[in-house]
Structure formats: C-alpha cells, structure tokens
Design a protein around this motif. Structure first.
Motif, PDB file in Angstrom:
ATOM      1  N   VAL A 198       0.855  -1.180   0.000  1.00  0.00           N
ATOM      2  CA  VAL A 198       0.000   0.000   0.000  1.00  0.00           C
ATOM      3  C   VAL A 198       0.895   1.236   0.000  1.00  0.00           C
ATOM      4  O   VAL A 198       1.714   1.418   0.916  1.00  0.00           O
ATOM      5  CB  VAL A 198      -0.943   0.027   1.216  1.00  0.00           C
ATOM      6  CG1 VAL A 198      -1.813   1.291   1.193  1.00  0.00           C
ATOM      7  CG2 VAL A 198      -1.826  -1.219   1.250  1.00  0.00           C
ATOM      8  N   ASP A 199       0.777   2.057  -1.022  1.00  0.00           N
ATOM      9  CA  ASP A 199       1.584   3.283  -1.159  1.00  0.00           C
ATOM     10  C   ASP A 199       3.079   2.997  -1.005  1.00  0.00           C
ATOM     11  O   ASP A 199       3.815   3.740  -0.349  1.00  0.00           O
ATOM     12  CB  ASP A 199       1.142   4.328  -0.132  1.00  0.00           C
ATOM     13  CG  ASP A 199      -0.283   4.814  -0.375  1.00  0.00           C
ATOM     14  OD1 ASP A 199      -0.723   4.795  -1.543  1.00  0.00           O
ATOM     15  OD2 ASP A 199      -0.961   5.201   0.595  1.00  0.00           O
ATOM     16  N   GLU A 201       4.557   0.646   0.622  1.00  0.00           N
ATOM     17  CA  GLU A 201       4.953   0.029   1.887  1.00  0.00           C
ATOM     18  C   GLU A 201       4.478  -1.417   1.939  1.00  0.00           C
ATOM     19  O   GLU A 201       3.315  -1.722   1.638  1.00  0.00           O
ATOM     20  CB  GLU A 201       4.346   0.792   3.066  1.00  0.00           C
ATOM     21  CG  GLU A 201       4.686   0.187   4.421  1.00  0.00           C
ATOM     22  CD  GLU A 201       3.954   0.859   5.565  1.00  0.00           C
ATOM     23  OE1 GLU A 201       4.082   0.383   6.712  1.00  0.00           O
ATOM     24  OE2 GLU A 201       3.238   1.859   5.332  1.00  0.00           O
ATOM     25  N   ARG A 203       2.835  -3.943   3.591  1.00  0.00           N
ATOM     26  CA  ARG A 203       1.919  -3.915   4.727  1.00  0.00           C
ATOM     27  C   ARG A 203       1.568  -5.295   5.234  1.00  0.00           C
ATOM     28  O   ARG A 203       1.153  -5.457   6.384  1.00  0.00           O
ATOM     29  CB  ARG A 203       0.637  -3.177   4.326  1.00  0.00           C
ATOM     30  CG  ARG A 203       0.834  -1.706   4.021  1.00  0.00           C
ATOM     31  CD  ARG A 203       1.183  -0.926   5.271  1.00  0.00           C
ATOM     32  NE  ARG A 203       0.043  -0.846   6.179  1.00  0.00           N
ATOM     33  CZ  ARG A 203      -0.859   0.127   6.150  1.00  0.00           C
ATOM     34  NH1 ARG A 203      -0.731   1.127   5.278  1.00  0.00           N
ATOM     35  NH2 ARG A 203      -1.871   0.137   6.993  1.00  0.00           N
ATOM     36  N   ASN A 253       1.362  -0.414  -5.310  1.00  0.00           N
ATOM     37  CA  ASN A 253       0.131  -0.931  -4.705  1.00  0.00           C
ATOM     38  C   ASN A 253      -0.241  -2.295  -5.266  1.00  0.00           C
ATOM     39  O   ASN A 253      -0.038  -2.554  -6.455  1.00  0.00           O
ATOM     40  CB  ASN A 253      -1.038   0.034  -4.966  1.00  0.00           C
ATOM     41  CG  ASN A 253      -0.924   1.325  -4.190  1.00  0.00           C
ATOM     42  OD1 ASN A 253      -1.106   1.352  -2.977  1.00  0.00           O
ATOM     43  ND2 ASN A 253      -0.599   2.402  -4.891  1.00  0.00           N
ATOM     44  N   TYR A 297      -8.867  -7.634  -1.254  1.00  0.00           N
ATOM     45  CA  TYR A 297      -8.024  -6.450  -1.364  1.00  0.00           C
ATOM     46  C   TYR A 297      -7.535  -6.241  -2.797  1.00  0.00           C
ATOM     47  O   TYR A 297      -7.417  -5.097  -3.269  1.00  0.00           O
ATOM     48  CB  TYR A 297      -6.829  -6.561  -0.414  1.00  0.00           C
ATOM     49  CG  TYR A 297      -7.154  -6.181   1.013  1.00  0.00           C
ATOM     50  CD1 TYR A 297      -7.463  -4.873   1.348  1.00  0.00           C
ATOM     51  CD2 TYR A 297      -7.150  -7.134   2.021  1.00  0.00           C
ATOM     52  CE1 TYR A 297      -7.759  -4.515   2.659  1.00  0.00           C
ATOM     53  CE2 TYR A 297      -7.444  -6.794   3.342  1.00  0.00           C
ATOM     54  CZ  TYR A 297      -7.745  -5.478   3.655  1.00  0.00           C
ATOM     55  OH  TYR A 297      -8.044  -5.132   4.951  1.00  0.00           O
ATOM     56  N   ASP A 306      -9.615   1.963  -0.680  1.00  0.00           N
ATOM     57  CA  ASP A 306      -8.702   2.207   0.428  1.00  0.00           C
ATOM     58  C   ASP A 306      -8.322   0.870   1.065  1.00  0.00           C
ATOM     59  O   ASP A 306      -9.168   0.190   1.652  1.00  0.00           O
ATOM     60  CB  ASP A 306      -9.368   3.113   1.463  1.00  0.00           C
ATOM     61  CG  ASP A 306      -8.415   3.552   2.569  1.00  0.00           C
ATOM     62  OD1 ASP A 306      -7.297   3.002   2.646  1.00  0.00           O
ATOM     63  OD2 ASP A 306      -8.798   4.426   3.367  1.00  0.00           O
ATOM     64  N   CYS A 307      -7.034   0.490   0.956  1.00  0.00           N
ATOM     65  CA  CYS A 307      -6.568  -0.806   1.470  1.00  0.00           C
ATOM     66  C   CYS A 307      -5.690  -0.651   2.715  1.00  0.00           C
ATOM     67  O   CYS A 307      -4.982  -1.581   3.096  1.00  0.00           O
ATOM     68  CB  CYS A 307      -5.792  -1.550   0.379  1.00  0.00           C
ATOM     69  SG  CYS A 307      -6.787  -1.971  -1.069  1.00  0.00           S
ATOM     70  N   ARG A 308      -5.750   0.516   3.350  1.00  0.00           N
ATOM     71  CA  ARG A 308      -4.853   0.765   4.473  1.00  0.00           C
ATOM     72  C   ARG A 308      -5.196  -0.044   5.715  1.00  0.00           C
ATOM     73  O   ARG A 308      -4.401  -0.101   6.655  1.00  0.00           O
ATOM     74  CB  ARG A 308      -4.844   2.256   4.798  1.00  0.00           C
ATOM     75  CG  ARG A 308      -4.119   3.107   3.760  1.00  0.00           C
ATOM     76  CD  ARG A 308      -4.246   4.582   4.057  1.00  0.00           C
ATOM     77  NE  ARG A 308      -5.631   5.033   3.921  1.00  0.00           N
ATOM     78  CZ  ARG A 308      -6.038   6.277   4.150  1.00  0.00           C
ATOM     79  NH1 ARG A 308      -5.154   7.189   4.523  1.00  0.00           N
ATOM     80  NH2 ARG A 308      -7.311   6.607   3.998  1.00  0.00           N
ATOM     81  N   ALA A 309      -6.353  -0.706   5.722  1.00  0.00           N
ATOM     82  CA  ALA A 309      -6.721  -1.518   6.890  1.00  0.00           C
ATOM     83  C   ALA A 309      -5.912  -2.800   6.974  1.00  0.00           C
ATOM     84  O   ALA A 309      -5.842  -3.424   8.038  1.00  0.00           O
ATOM     85  CB  ALA A 309      -8.214  -1.849   6.841  1.00  0.00           C
ATOM     86  N   GLN A 311      -2.989  -5.320   7.560  1.00  0.00           N
ATOM     87  CA  GLN A 311      -1.882  -5.224   8.504  1.00  0.00           C
ATOM     88  C   GLN A 311      -1.268  -6.595   8.735  1.00  0.00           C
ATOM     89  O   GLN A 311      -1.889  -7.623   8.453  1.00  0.00           O
ATOM     90  CB  GLN A 311      -2.366  -4.647   9.826  1.00  0.00           C
ATOM     91  CG  GLN A 311      -3.461  -5.463  10.490  1.00  0.00           C
ATOM     92  CD  GLN A 311      -4.007  -4.790  11.750  1.00  0.00           C
ATOM     93  OE1 GLN A 311      -3.337  -3.967  12.357  1.00  0.00           O
ATOM     94  NE2 GLN A 311      -5.216  -5.148  12.139  1.00  0.00           N
TER      95      GLN A 311
END
Length: 402
Positions: A198-199, A201, A203, A253, A297, A306-309, A311
């Motif tokens: 994601v961006d 990173e 994740r 991404n 995802y 938005d895939c920032r969730a 982890q």
C-alpha cells in the motif's frame, strides 16, 4: 459498483471473479480460451489474448471499465499495467511490472541493485545456451523468460540434458527467449509468500513452505504449507530485503508473489517476485491461516479502494494447499485418497474424471484438481506434505496406442 476486466478465467483465476460478483461489481472476463470456467461466472466475456496489450486496451476503452485485474498470471500482469497506465486507472508503472514479470529483466535488476542473484544468461539459440551451461560446470535451471506456473522449467544436471530442457522452455516462451541460470543450493525449503503493498509500503506478508513431488521433476510446486519454517531473524531479513526491492522498483500498490531461498551461509536469494497474487491456492489458504482476504483487497485495489486496513497478521494453525496430479502419462483410472487425507480436507475441487487422459506433472497445465488441508501440528504437516504420494495418488493406466 465498478466495471472490472479480469485477465484470465482459468480454474485458479476464479476466486476474484466470484468475489467481484458477490460484491456487486460488473465482471468482464478476457482470454482466448472460451472453455475456461471463469467465463461462466462473468456478466460478459471476450475472446482476446491476455498478452495482447493493445487488443485489451481497445476493449477496455469500448467497455468504459473502472479497473483491471491480472490474478495469478505473470504474462497478463504487464497488460494490466499497460491498460491501467494508458487509461489512468489504478495500476503500477508499466516498466516496474515489466521488470518483475520478465525473468531476464528481473535478474538484471537484481544484479544492478546489489541483490544476490544466480549467474544467468538469456538465449535465443540452443548452442549458445549449451556453451554457457558447460561453463557453469554445475547444475542449472532452464526456463522460459516470460512464462508462469512453472511451465517449461527444468533442472539440468549435466550437458546431455540441456537440449531437451532448452526445447521445453522455448516451447513455453512467447518471445522464444530461454534463461539458463545456476542452481542455488538452498537451506531448508524454498519459501513462498503472498504480500500486499500500500503506497509503496510492505503492509502484509505471509511466508510459507514450497513442497514438490520428486517423482515428477522436483521443481514444480505440488503444495504450499503455512506457517513457514523460517526463523524470526530470517523473516525480518526477508521483509527488509523485500521492502528495499519495492523502493528500487517503484512498485506502489497491490499483490506480490515472492519466491526466495536462504543458503547455508544465511544469504537470501530472490528467485521470483511476481507482480500479482500467487497461484496454487496461496491466497485462499492464506485467508484460512490469517483471516486476511487478499482476494478482496486485490479487487478493491484495482478500483482505487482504500486498502490501508490491511496489517501484519500471524498464522493461526497449520494449513496447506495441494495440487492433485499424476506421476505418469496415461489414462486416469481413479484418484485414491487415504483416510488420513480425507480427515484433513477443508476444500476440494477435482476436475479430472476416470477415463480422462492425463500427463505427468510438469507445470500448472497438468493439474487434475486442488485441495486445502488443515493439520494438527507442524510435524504432521511437513511429514504428510513431503510424502504425499503415500497418502494420495492418481492411478494411471497406459494410454492405448492408435
């Protein structure tokens, strides 16, 4: 809801198609195999090769799509990036995806950026490849420069095996290019992982063990087991090197499929880093093992979601995929499954039937079916996965001559 093109509709590529239908998206499947099962799940399908970038681009413009997905396919990944870049859709840079998807370009990238890499060269002529293999003076791998699913890959132990291996690799290369590279002596298992970025990173990354069937060719993955046997230190090293690779390539991404080994000296070698989800049911098993749905995802990322969730999530339990296959050419008589395996089956999908012609397992094209298994502990999982021929096998009779 979005309008999505899915590049490829083979059995291994149906999970994101099913998810997209359930999520209410308009599903468009594209490939040049009209019998592929994913087409029957789609709202519409089109007979265009997944490697025909301009053909897919023209279709995408005509259909006014919102996203494009290349799931579990290295050859289709550059097409998805090409179309996405040209239409301003969520996608990674085309040159980045080309670098990761093409074995020759990837090896050059590793060397230029200071990563460990096996000595390798790419050839369009068998004689030159033979000379290079003799120069290596050690076992080597011969593989197509631009294929996937382990198609056309051989391990060559001596010069006499090179011509046949070269011909097999060339037959699976769209460009006619063949890679010859030294075999790295690994410690333990070859390690696989599906990761999500994601961006820029890293994740999420779930490491697993690759299992093969030595009675076939000992190269093609016959199963993937979770969790991996990596130590905490090795996992940290692998994730640190993967993040550096992301930084150097500019991958921003989406899903990555990573294959690597550690040597006895502790050195890490990336073998492949595919700009797409893994095959062999890796995302599906990952969902059981961690609860993280990389299929969801992947689809939502293609639509700019938005895939920032997502982890890091540890593996809970002991899980594996198994690729059902034959150890010889012939006619399938029956599939024998032991009670030990039956007790551990979570999902099963067998698409070969008695009486069907089958081929000795040499790549994903020879798959007879798939299974997801759950085990009691690590010891049981590794023992059964490493010796599956004692627990499950396809009985094959010789094909009758014409």
């Amino acid at each position: 809801m979005g309008r999505l093109i899915f590049l490829g509709a083979s059995p291994m590529q149906t999970p994101p198609i099913r998810y997209a239908r359930q999520a209410g998206h308009h599903v468009i499947t594209v490939d040049n195999r009209p019998d592929n099962p994913g087409h029957r799940l789609a709202h519409e399908c089109h007979n265009v090769s997944t490697t025909d970038s301009d053909g897919v681009l023209a279709l995408a413009r005509q259909l006014d799509i919102d996203g494009i997905v290349a799931y579990a396919s290295d050859p289709a990944a550059p097409t998805a990036a090409y179309v996405g870049n040209r239409l301003g859709l969520p996608s990674n840079p085309y040159e980045t995806v080309q670098t990761l998807a093409d074995k020759q370009r990837f090896r050059s990238f590793l060397e230029e950026n200071g990563f460990n890499t096996p000595w390798s060269e790419t050839f369009t002529e068998a004689g030159a490849a033979q000379e290079f293999a003799e120069l290596l003076a050690r076992p080597c791998f011969v593989k197509p420069a631009d294929s996937s699913g382990s198609k056309g890959v051989s391990r060559v132990r001596g010069p006499g095996e090179l011509p046949g291996a070269y011909a097999r690799a060339e037959a699976f290369s769209r460009s006619g290019r063949v890679v010859v590279e030294e075999a790295i002596e690994k410690e333990g298992y070859q390690i696989d992982a599906d990761a999500f970025v994601v961006d820029g990173e890293l994740r999420f990354c779930c490491w697993s063990n690759q299992h093969t069937d030595p009675k076939c060719n000992g190269i093609v993955p016959a199963g993937i087991s979770f969790p991996s046997t990596l130590s905490a230190e090795q996992r940290e090293t692998a994730e640190r090197h993967t993040q550096r690779l992301l930084d150097e390539t500019g991958f921003r991404n989406g899903a990555l499929n990573i294959e690597l080994v550690f040597t006895e000296q502790g050195d890490l070698y990336f073998l492949e880093v595919g700009p797409r989800n893994g095959g062999n049911l890796i995302p599906e098993v990952n969902r059981y093992a961690t609860g993280v749905d990389l299929i969801k995802y992947t689809v939502e990322a293609a639509l700019g979601g938005d895939c920032r969730a997502i982890q890091p999530t540890p593996v809970s339990g002991f899980w594996a995929s198994y690729i059902v296959h034959a150890q010889a050419d012939g006619i399938l008589e029956r599939l024998w499954i032991s009670d030990e395996v039956r007790e551990r089956i979570v999902e099963q999908n067998i698409w070969a039937s008695p009486g069907d012609p089958v081929r000795k397992f040499s790549g994903s094209q020879d798959t007879l079916g798939t299974m997801i298994l759950r085990f009691r502990d690590m010891e049981e999982m590794l023992e059964m996965m490493d010796n599956m021929e004692h627990y499950l096998f396809a009985e094959v009779s010789p094909a009758k001559s014409a």
